[in-house]
Design an enzyme around this catalytic site. Structure first.
Site, short mmCIF file in Angstrom:
data_model
loop_
_atom_site.label_atom_id
_atom_site.label_comp_id
_atom_site.label_asym_id
_atom_site.label_seq_id
_atom_site.Cartn_x
_atom_site.Cartn_y
_atom_site.Cartn_z
N ARG A 34 -6.22 0.64 11.79
CA ARG A 34 -4.86 0.90 11.30
C ARG A 34 -3.95 1.49 12.38
O ARG A 34 -2.75 1.25 12.39
CB ARG A 34 -4.95 1.82 10.08
CG ARG A 34 -3.66 1.98 9.30
CD ARG A 34 -3.92 2.70 7.99
NE ARG A 34 -2.75 2.73 7.12
CZ ARG A 34 -1.95 3.76 7.00
NH1 ARG A 34 -2.21 4.87 7.65
NH2 ARG A 34 -0.90 3.71 6.20
N ILE A 60 4.61 2.02 7.21
CA ILE A 60 3.38 1.30 6.88
C ILE A 60 2.92 1.95 5.57
O ILE A 60 2.93 3.17 5.43
CB ILE A 60 2.32 1.44 8.00
CG1 ILE A 60 1.03 0.70 7.65
CG2 ILE A 60 2.01 2.87 8.37
CD1 ILE A 60 0.02 0.60 8.83
N SER A 61 2.56 1.12 4.59
CA SER A 61 2.22 1.67 3.27
C SER A 61 0.99 2.56 3.33
O SER A 61 0.12 2.40 4.21
CB SER A 61 1.96 0.54 2.27
OG SER A 61 3.07 -0.33 2.20
N GLN A 62 0.90 3.47 2.37
CA GLN A 62 -0.26 4.37 2.22
C GLN A 62 -1.53 3.51 2.04
O GLN A 62 -1.50 2.51 1.31
CB GLN A 62 -0.02 5.21 0.97
CG GLN A 62 -1.10 6.19 0.63
CD GLN A 62 -0.78 6.91 -0.68
OE1 GLN A 62 0.26 6.70 -1.29
NE2 GLN A 62 -1.70 7.73 -1.11
N PRO A 63 -2.63 3.88 2.70
CA PRO A 63 -3.87 3.09 2.53
C PRO A 63 -4.25 2.88 1.06
O PRO A 63 -4.66 1.77 0.68
CB PRO A 63 -4.92 3.94 3.26
CG PRO A 63 -4.14 4.68 4.29
CD PRO A 63 -2.79 4.95 3.68
#
Ligand code: SAM
Length: 214
Positions: A34, A60-63
Site C-alpha cells: 500500500r 486513498i481509502s481506508q483499508p
C-alpha cells in the site's frame, strides 16, 4: 522482505478483527504494498487503518473500506469490473490481483496519470482513462461489477444500466458528510438494493454526481 512487511501483516490482523472474512481479499491485501500508492510524506502511516492524503485534495481509502467494498462486490476470477475514482490506483490493483479484468476512471488528470504509471511498474493490465466516471465506460460495458469509490448524491443511472444481468454495483450514496453504502443487484430490468450505513468518502463530481467540490 521490505521495511513495511510487519506493518502490513498487522493491518491484516486489524481487518480480521473488524470481521473481514473473505480469505482471498485478506490474502491480496496482505500482498499488495500500500505504501507504493502514496506520496513519500504519507508512507510512514501507510498501514494504519485510515484514509490518507494522496495529493490534489484526494485520499486513498481506508483499508477497511477497501476490504468491505471488495467483499461486497464479491468479484470472481475473470469478471469484468469497472471502478469509478482511480485515485491512487490501490483498489484497482487489489481487484486486478484477485484475477479481475479491471477498467478504472479518474477525473483528476495528475492522479490518473500517476496511477497508470504504477500499473505499468507492477506489470498489470488495467485499462484506465481520465474522464467523468458518473457516465460509466460504455465501450466495454456491460460489467459483472461496478465499484464507485467517491460519495454520490444519487445512483447514476448510466452506471446501473452498464451492469450485466446478474451484475452488482457498490456505491456510497448520501450527503457530502456521510454516506450509506448501497449494493445494487441487477436482475433483468429490476435493480434490488441493500444498504450499509456509516461511511465517509470524498465527493463524486460529475454530470450525474455533485456539481462542485465544497
Ligand atoms: N479508489 C481510490 C484508491 O484506491 O486510492 C480511492 C479514491 S478517492 C477516495 C476518490 C477518487 O474519486 C478521487 O481521486 C476523485 O478525484 C475521484 N472522482 C471523483 N469524482 C469522479 C468522477 N466523476 N469520475 C472519476 N473519478 C472521480
Amino acid at each position: 522482505m521490505s521495511l513495511f512487511d510487519g506493518d502490513r501483516a498487522e493491518m491484516i490482523e486489524v481487518l480480521k478483527k473488524k470481521e473481514i472474512k473473505n480469505e482471498e481479499v485478506l490474502r491480496v491485501m496482505g500482498e499488495v504494498e500500500r505504501h507504493l500508492f502514496m506520496p513519500e510524506y504519507s508512507r510512514r502511516r501507510a498501514y494504519e487503518d485510515c484514509a490518507l492524503p494522496i495529493g490534489f485534495g484526494q485520499t486513498i481509502s481506508q483499508p477497511y473500506t477497501v476490504a468491505v467494498m471488495t467483499e461486497l462486490l464479491f468479484p470472481q476470477k475473470d469478471d469484468k469490473i469497472l471502478e469509478i475514482g482511480t485515485g491512487s490506483g490501490y483498489q484497482a490493483v487489489i481487484l486486478s490481483k484477485l484475477g479481475c479484468r479491471v477498467f478504472t476512471i479518474e477525473r483528476n488528470v495528475d492522479l490518473g496519470r500517476r496511477a497508470e504509471q504504477i500499473f505499468k511498474t507492477l506489470n498489470l493490465r488495467i485499462a484506465s482513462k481520465i474522464g467523468d466516471g458518473t457516465l460509466g465506460w460504455k465501450e466495454y460495458a456491460p460489467y459483472n461489477g461496478i465499484i464507485v469509490t467517491a460519495g454520490a448524491p444519487v445512483i447514476p443511472e448510466q452506471l446501473q444500466n452498464q451492469l450485466k444481468d446478474g451484475g452488482r454495483l457498490v456505491i456510497p450514496v448520501g450527503d457530502k458528510k456521510s454516506q450509506t453504502l448501497i449494493v445494487v443487484d441487477r436482475e433483468g430490468n429490476n435493480f434490488k438494493q441493500k444498504e450499509i450505513d456509516g461511511f465517509k468518502f470524498v465527493p463524486l463530481i460529475g454530470k450525474e454526481g455533485w456539481k462542485e467540490i465544497g
